[in-house]
Design an enzyme around this catalytic site. Structure first.
Site, short mmCIF file in Angstrom:
data_model
loop_
_atom_site.label_atom_id
_atom_site.label_comp_id
_atom_site.label_asym_id
_atom_site.label_seq_id
_atom_site.Cartn_x
_atom_site.Cartn_y
_atom_site.Cartn_z
N CYS B 78 0.82 -1.22 0.00
CA CYS B 78 0.00 0.00 0.00
C CYS B 78 0.85 1.27 0.00
O CYS B 78 0.51 2.24 -0.64
CB CYS B 78 -0.92 0.03 1.21
SG CYS B 78 -2.28 -1.15 1.07
N HIS B 180 13.32 16.25 35.26
CA HIS B 180 13.76 16.59 33.90
C HIS B 180 13.70 18.07 33.57
O HIS B 180 14.38 18.52 32.65
CB HIS B 180 12.95 15.80 32.87
CG HIS B 180 13.24 14.33 32.92
ND1 HIS B 180 14.48 13.81 32.62
CD2 HIS B 180 12.46 13.27 33.24
CE1 HIS B 180 14.44 12.49 32.75
NE2 HIS B 180 13.24 12.13 33.13
N ARG B 217 10.34 3.17 28.32
CA ARG B 217 11.15 4.14 29.06
C ARG B 217 10.31 4.89 30.10
O ARG B 217 10.68 5.04 31.24
CB ARG B 217 11.79 5.12 28.07
CG ARG B 217 12.47 6.32 28.65
CD ARG B 217 13.76 5.97 29.34
NE ARG B 217 13.62 5.92 30.78
CZ ARG B 217 14.58 5.49 31.60
NH1 ARG B 217 15.73 5.06 31.14
NH2 ARG B 217 14.38 5.49 32.89
N CYS B 221 10.59 5.04 34.29
CA CYS B 221 10.72 6.22 35.15
C CYS B 221 9.64 6.19 36.24
O CYS B 221 9.89 6.57 37.38
CB CYS B 221 10.64 7.51 34.34
SG CYS B 221 12.21 7.94 33.53
#
Ligand code: HEC
Ligand code: HEC
Ligand code: HEC
Lengths: 146, 260
Positions: B78, B180, B217, B221
């Site tokens: 496709c 972070h 991931r 955390c």
């Protein structure tokens, strides 16, 4: 040593603090003067605990006069000299519940089970450390004179 | 990984284009997690011959060309050449999915094509096949700046992603932002805290000894702060990704990355 994912496994295996009710304590000023257990802690065991990156996690954030300084964190002031800067009772309150003094602190409250969200089942309704372990940690920090 | 100034310009430009409510503007010195790695790990990522993530990309290429399911069509049947048809796609995911009226991530979109267009057995979250196909499709956008779509329908979901990002969770009572936003570049134990940008997924993680997804991931955390992690495929993880992609807008995609 990769603590961060190692933690995921090891933290699960670590013997969690017994789910017994928290012992009451009295905060006076910025300190808890009396031992949570009514007895003094064991500084040698406290040293082992503070070093234990999976159980107490202290050295993930704090430097301390302990082995492997390159694996100690830089997120918090060093614990070296804590026993000169702070009284035993001041140290106790900071470990039991730093957020009473600094609500925005990133330091976890080590002896508290309320006000938390989405705690994993194996840690629910348990403080991070038991009253005995808190006293051991306090007894060790008191010895950290500069 | 040297050109910080150009990257900054791209980031600022993207932030301007993204409009006033863009949280991307919060972060000025945007840096990929690769910038915080050792020179050895950076070299491993940079060289396709030594980057273990390339195995997943090659597996994905095979799957791309393999007929599957009741209608016996391959992805290529496709979509043709992925280098053309899939170029830039990963840079604008998650996107709004008309059918579910929700954001869908790249792996989710691939799973939908597999299910509804190929009429093949569903691929499980985090299965090697789905990770490989996702890595192959995302690899076609390597080097392109993350460019979240200007789709108003995504806004409430992205806002929810931001709320999740800022909410303290787990026994350790930390938010993604605690680590972070405020403390990147510091050391958490022996690990350098990255800014937490989703620039390189799926990626090879030495810790895992495997290629894994962004959701893996994020779940790590959450487990790290002793929180109950959202299940693979949970809407919350897609919403977090939506916010993270906005926050990372302008950074180039690196798939397949390498991380410690
Ligand atoms: C997630 C990070 C983190 C962890 C884990 C952590 N702390 Fe802290 N701690 C801090 C921060 C940050 C401060 C400084 C106060 C602030 O800004 O919140 C602090 C302050 C302190 C202080 C007061 C220091 C001073 O000189 O005033 C003591 C004592 C302390 N921590 C002991 C401990 C002990 C013991 C442990 C482990 C049982 C521990 N901390 C775990 C982040 C942490
Ligand atoms: C206690 C600190 C901490 C908290 C809280 C935390 N993280 Fe992380 N995060 C890390 C560390 C450290 C790494 C790097 C992993 C390593 O090198 O071991 C990381 C890695 C990441 C990465 C990968 C970056 C890359 O370059 O590939 C993303 C994305 C991320 N975190 C997002 C999140 C989100 C979303 C949350 C909240 C749900 C969160 N983190 C909560 C410490 C944290
Ligand atoms: C029978 C035809 C068909 C097959 C087979 C097929 N797709 Fe698709 N695919 C489509 C169509 C049509 C669209 C766009 C319409 C839509 O959004 O649903 C699409 C959309 C996509 C998109 C999103 C592109 C964008 O610009 O948002 C991706 C990624 C994708 N397909 C990957 C795959 C992969 C990987 C496979 C094989 C596992 C596959 N497709 C198999 C027909 C197909």
């Amino acid at each position: 040593m990769r603590w961060w994912n190692g933690l995921c496994v090891l933290a699960m295996l670590a013997p969690a603090a017994a789910a017994e009710p928290l012992r009451p304590y009295v905060v006076e000023g910025d300190a808890i003067a009396r031992s949570l257990t009514g007895r003094p802690g064991d500084a040698d065991n406290g040293r082992r605990l503070v070093m234990d990156r999976h159980r107490s996690l202290c050295v993930l954030c704090h430097a301390a006069p302990l082995p492997d300084p390159h694996l100690q964190g830089t997120l918090a002031p060093t614990l070296a000299g804590a026993g000169s800067r702070l009284s035993e009772g001041q140290i106790r309150l900071r470990v039991v519940d730093m957020k009473r003094l600094l609500p925005d602190s990133i330091m976890p409250a080590y002896y508290r089970t309320d006000g938390l969200a989405r705690v994993a089942a194996s840690f629910r309704d348990r403080p991070i450390l038991t009253a005995e372990e808190i006293e051991d940690v306090v007894a060790f920090l008191v010895t950290l004179k500069e | 990984m040297t050109g910080r100034a150009p990257r900054l310009l791209v980031g600022l430009l993207a932030a301007c284009l993204a409009g006033s409510s863009a949280p991307a503007g919060d972060m000025v010195d945007k840096r990929s997690g690769a910038d915080f790695m050792s020179p050895e790990n950076r070299a491993m990522q940079a060289d396709d011959m030594s980057n273990p993530g390339m195995f997943a990309v090659l597996d994905g290429e095979q799957l791309w060309n393999r007929p599957e399911g009741a209608n016996g069509r391959s992805c290529a049947g496709c979509h043709g050449e992925a280098a053309t048809s899939m170029r830039g796609v990963a840079a604008r995911y998650p996107a709004f999915d008309e059918r579910s009226e929700r954001p869908i991530d790249l792996a989710g979109r691939i799973g939908e094509c597999r299910r509804t267009r190929q009429e093949a057995s569903p691929l499980l979250h985090e299965s090697p096949e789905l990770v490989a196909l996702t890595a192959y499709v995302a690899h076609q956008s390597r080097g392109m700046p993350i460019s979240p779509p200007q789709d108003e329908r995504l806004a409430p979901f992205r806002d929810n992603g931001r709320r999740l990002y800022e909410r303290r969770i787990g026994q350790l009572d930390l938010s993604c932002a605690s680590c972070h936003d405020a403390r990147w570049g510091e050391r958490l134990g022996g690990s350098i805290m990255p800014q937490g940008h989703p620039t390189a997924y799926p990626l090879y993680r030495l810790e895992w000894q495997a290629v894994g997804s962004l959701q893996r991931r994020l779940r790590n955390c959450m487990i790290g702060v002793r929180a109950e992690a959202f299940a693979f495929g949970a809407p919350e993880l897609v919403e977090l990704e939506l916010y993270l992609m906005e926050r990372a807008a302008g950074l180039p995609l690196e798939t397949p990355g390498v991380r410690p």
